[in-house]
Design an enzyme around this catalytic site. Structure first.
Site, PDB file in Angstrom:
ATOM      1  N   ASP A 115       3.239   3.604   6.990  1.00 12.93           N
ATOM      2  CA  ASP A 115       2.849   3.367   7.996  1.00 12.93           C
ATOM      3  C   ASP A 115       3.550   2.622   9.320  1.00 12.93           C
ATOM      4  O   ASP A 115       4.646   2.080   8.878  1.00 12.93           O
ATOM      5  CB  ASP A 115       1.495   2.370   7.702  1.00 12.93           C
ATOM      6  CG  ASP A 115       2.044   0.911   7.738  1.00 12.93           C
ATOM      7  OD1 ASP A 115       2.783   0.569   6.653  1.00 12.93           O
ATOM      8  OD2 ASP A 115       1.552   0.063   8.121  1.00 12.93           O
ATOM      9  N   LYS A 126       1.053  -1.135   0.149  1.00 10.21           N
ATOM     10  CA  LYS A 126       0.117   0.107  -0.032  1.00 10.21           C
ATOM     11  C   LYS A 126       0.796   1.290   0.160  1.00 10.21           C
ATOM     12  O   LYS A 126       0.484   2.378  -0.350  1.00 10.21           O
ATOM     13  CB  LYS A 126      -0.776  -0.156   1.395  1.00 10.21           C
ATOM     14  CG  LYS A 126      -1.886  -1.111   1.527  1.00 10.21           C
ATOM     15  CD  LYS A 126      -2.576  -0.778   2.653  1.00 10.21           C
ATOM     16  CE  LYS A 126      -3.353  -2.052   3.150  1.00 10.21           C
ATOM     17  NZ  LYS A 126      -3.768  -2.042   4.415  1.00 10.21           N
ATOM     18  N   GLU A 139       8.143   2.956  -6.057  1.00 11.98           N
ATOM     19  CA  GLU A 139       8.097   2.609  -4.933  1.00 11.98           C
ATOM     20  C   GLU A 139       8.134   3.327  -3.998  1.00 11.98           C
ATOM     21  O   GLU A 139       8.732   4.495  -4.252  1.00 11.98           O
ATOM     22  CB  GLU A 139       9.007   1.358  -4.731  1.00 11.98           C
ATOM     23  CG  GLU A 139       9.175   0.778  -3.273  1.00 11.98           C
ATOM     24  CD  GLU A 139       8.062   0.004  -2.762  1.00 11.98           C
ATOM     25  OE1 GLU A 139       6.923   0.784  -2.818  1.00 11.98           O
ATOM     26  OE2 GLU A 139       8.284  -0.802  -2.038  1.00 11.98           O
ATOM     27  N   ASP A 140       7.709   3.360  -2.503  1.00 11.71           N
ATOM     28  CA  ASP A 140       7.789   4.551  -1.487  1.00 11.71           C
ATOM     29  C   ASP A 140       9.298   4.329  -0.967  1.00 11.71           C
ATOM     30  O   ASP A 140       9.808   5.290  -0.804  1.00 11.71           O
ATOM     31  CB  ASP A 140       6.823   4.265  -0.624  1.00 11.71           C
ATOM     32  CG  ASP A 140       6.709   2.745   0.175  1.00 11.71           C
ATOM     33  OD1 ASP A 140       7.489   1.981  -0.374  1.00 11.71           O
ATOM     34  OD2 ASP A 140       6.001   2.482   0.979  1.00 11.71           O
ATOM     35  N   ILE A 141       9.880   3.063  -0.739  1.00 11.74           N
ATOM     36  CA  ILE A 141      11.247   3.128   0.165  1.00 11.74           C
ATOM     37  C   ILE A 141      11.827   1.828  -0.310  1.00 11.74           C
ATOM     38  O   ILE A 141      11.207   1.051  -0.467  1.00 11.74           O
ATOM     39  CB  ILE A 141      10.868   3.280   1.751  1.00 11.74           C
ATOM     40  CG1 ILE A 141      12.111   3.390   2.679  1.00 11.74           C
ATOM     41  CG2 ILE A 141      10.147   1.965   2.176  1.00 11.74           C
ATOM     42  CD1 ILE A 141      11.643   3.971   3.709  1.00 11.74           C
ATOM     43  N   ASP A 159      14.229  -0.648   1.329  1.00 12.35           N
ATOM     44  CA  ASP A 159      14.947  -0.999   2.656  1.00 12.35           C
ATOM     45  C   ASP A 159      15.799  -2.378   2.477  1.00 12.35           C
ATOM     46  O   ASP A 159      16.839  -1.889   1.885  1.00 12.35           O
ATOM     47  CB  ASP A 159      13.643  -1.428   3.541  1.00 12.35           C
ATOM     48  CG  ASP A 159      14.350  -1.551   4.749  1.00 12.35           C
ATOM     49  OD1 ASP A 159      15.486  -1.594   5.273  1.00 12.35           O
ATOM     50  OD2 ASP A 159      13.298  -1.868   5.872  1.00 12.35           O
ATOM     51  N   SER A 160      15.383  -3.319   2.441  1.00 16.30           N
ATOM     52  CA  SER A 160      16.184  -4.651   2.409  1.00 16.30           C
ATOM     53  C   SER A 160      16.328  -4.672   0.707  1.00 16.30           C
ATOM     54  O   SER A 160      17.249  -5.285   0.194  1.00 16.30           O
ATOM     55  CB  SER A 160      15.464  -5.924   2.627  1.00 16.30           C
ATOM     56  OG  SER A 160      14.220  -6.298   1.921  1.00 16.30           O
ATOM     57  N   GLY A 161      15.370  -4.196  -0.244  1.00 18.65           N
ATOM     58  CA  GLY A 161      15.318  -4.395  -1.708  1.00 18.65           C
ATOM     59  C   GLY A 161      14.536  -5.412  -2.123  1.00 18.65           C
ATOM     60  O   GLY A 161      14.376  -5.568  -3.091  1.00 18.65           O
TER      61      GLY A 161
HETATM   62  P1  IMP Z   1      11.991  -4.094   1.507  1.00 15.66           P
HETATM   63  O1  IMP Z   1      11.433  -5.123   0.621  1.00 15.66           O
HETATM   64  O2  IMP Z   1      12.842  -4.460   2.601  1.00 15.66           O
HETATM   65  O3  IMP Z   1      12.951  -2.970   0.631  1.00 15.66           O
HETATM   66  O4  IMP Z   1      10.953  -2.961   2.072  1.00 15.66           O
HETATM   67  C1  IMP Z   1      10.247  -2.088   1.459  1.00 15.66           C
HETATM   68  C2  IMP Z   1       8.859  -2.317   1.980  1.00 15.66           C
HETATM   69  O5  IMP Z   1       8.863  -2.396   3.315  1.00 15.66           O
HETATM   70  C3  IMP Z   1       8.343  -1.066   1.570  1.00 15.66           C
HETATM   71  O6  IMP Z   1       7.387  -1.183   0.416  1.00 15.66           O
HETATM   72  C4  IMP Z   1       7.499  -0.490   2.766  1.00 15.66           C
HETATM   73  O7  IMP Z   1       5.954  -0.759   2.792  1.00 15.66           O
HETATM   74  C5  IMP Z   1       8.042  -1.407   4.076  1.00 15.66           C
HETATM   75  N1  IMP Z   1       9.113  -0.327   4.762  1.00 15.66           N
HETATM   76  C6  IMP Z   1      10.576  -0.316   4.646  1.00 15.66           C
HETATM   77  N2  IMP Z   1      10.972   0.477   5.499  1.00 15.66           N
HETATM   78  C7  IMP Z   1       9.735   1.161   5.991  1.00 15.66           C
HETATM   79  C8  IMP Z   1       9.666   2.298   7.122  1.00 15.66           C
HETATM   80  O8  IMP Z   1      10.736   2.824   7.526  1.00 15.66           O
HETATM   81  N3  IMP Z   1       8.530   2.648   7.360  1.00 15.66           N
HETATM   82  C9  IMP Z   1       7.532   2.170   6.888  1.00 15.66           C
HETATM   83  N4  IMP Z   1       7.502   1.080   5.983  1.00 15.66           N
HETATM   84  C10 IMP Z   1       8.592   0.586   5.617  1.00 15.66           C
HETATM   85 MG    MG Z   2       5.597  -0.644   0.352  1.00 13.08          MG
END
Ligand code: IMP
Ligand code: MG
Length: 184
Positions: free
Chosen positions: A159, A42, A98-100, A102-104
């Site tokens: 969120d 979301k 995409e918003d962010i 993090d791990s990718g």
């Molecule tokens: P990844 O797959 O670990 O890169 O994480 C990405 C997803 O985790 C994003 O699409 C966000 O929805 C959520 N996420 C990662 N970091 C944050 C944060 O600091 N606050 C809220 N949601 C996060």
């Molecule tokens: Mg997300």
């Protein structure tokens, strides 16, 4: 309501300005072309809605509903997809929004999922890049809004346990443990 915010990291004005710049870069890249924006639910829907209105190109939007966070402040590294209807991508220019990062894991998943549908081109636009996160194979990012420190953030679609997506800025929340330092 006073949101339990410890610190604003990116203001509403900074977001507005940067989204406008990203849209301009995207407009120049795809000049006159039609573009499919694939957004990850979301978290990215607020960014998508602002970005798409600034791009000034014919865009179609599609959504991937992925979950990797499951309500906690640390990424699980494993991605789950809830199936939704998906646009036709074959032979079309596709941009993942995409918003962010993090791990990718989410972007890597979305990239593979789109790639399998034979787009004409596939690029990635992410609003926030968390710095200092170890990633085995970091996804390639074509458009990036901001680098932020490795802290858990909320607002502008993001969120904490489904709250605070409506905040018009990016902030570090005071989470249940009280200090917002839990992310590491
Ligand atoms: P990844 O797959 O670990 O890169 O994480 C990405 C997803 O985790 C994003 O699409 C966000 O929805 C959520 N996420 C990662 N970091 C944050 C944060 O600091 N606050 C809220 N949601 C996060
Ligand atoms: Mg997300």
């Amino acid at each position: 309501m006073t949101p339990p915010v410890r610190q604003i990291i990116i203001t509403q004005e900074q977001l507005r300005q940067r989204v406008r710049e990203l849209a301009q870069e995207i407009r120049q890249q795809y000049k006159g072309e039609e573009l499919v924006l694939v957004s990850i639910l979301k978290g990215a829907f607020v960014f998508l809605s602002d970005l798409m209105r600034e791009i000034q190109l014919d865009v179609e939007v599609g959504f991937l509903y992925l979950s990797s966070y499951r309500g906690e402040t640390q990424s699980q590294g494993e991605v789950e997809e809830y199936l939704l209807p998906f646009p036709r991508l074959a032979g079309r220019h596709v941009l993942i929004v995409e918003d962010i990062l993090d791990s990718g894991a989410s972007i890597a998943y979305a990239y593979q999922r789109c790639q399998q549908l034979n787009p004409l081109s596939l690029r990635v636009c992410v609003l926030l890049n968390k710095q200092g996160v170890f990633r085995d194979e970091p996804p390639l990012i074509d458009y990036k809004g901001f680098d932020i420190p490795n802290v858990f953030v909320v607002g502008y679609g993001l969120d904490y346990r489904e709250k605070y997506r409506h905040l018009p800025y990016i902030a570090e929340p005071i989470t249940e443990q009280g200090n917002g330092d839990e992310k590491e």
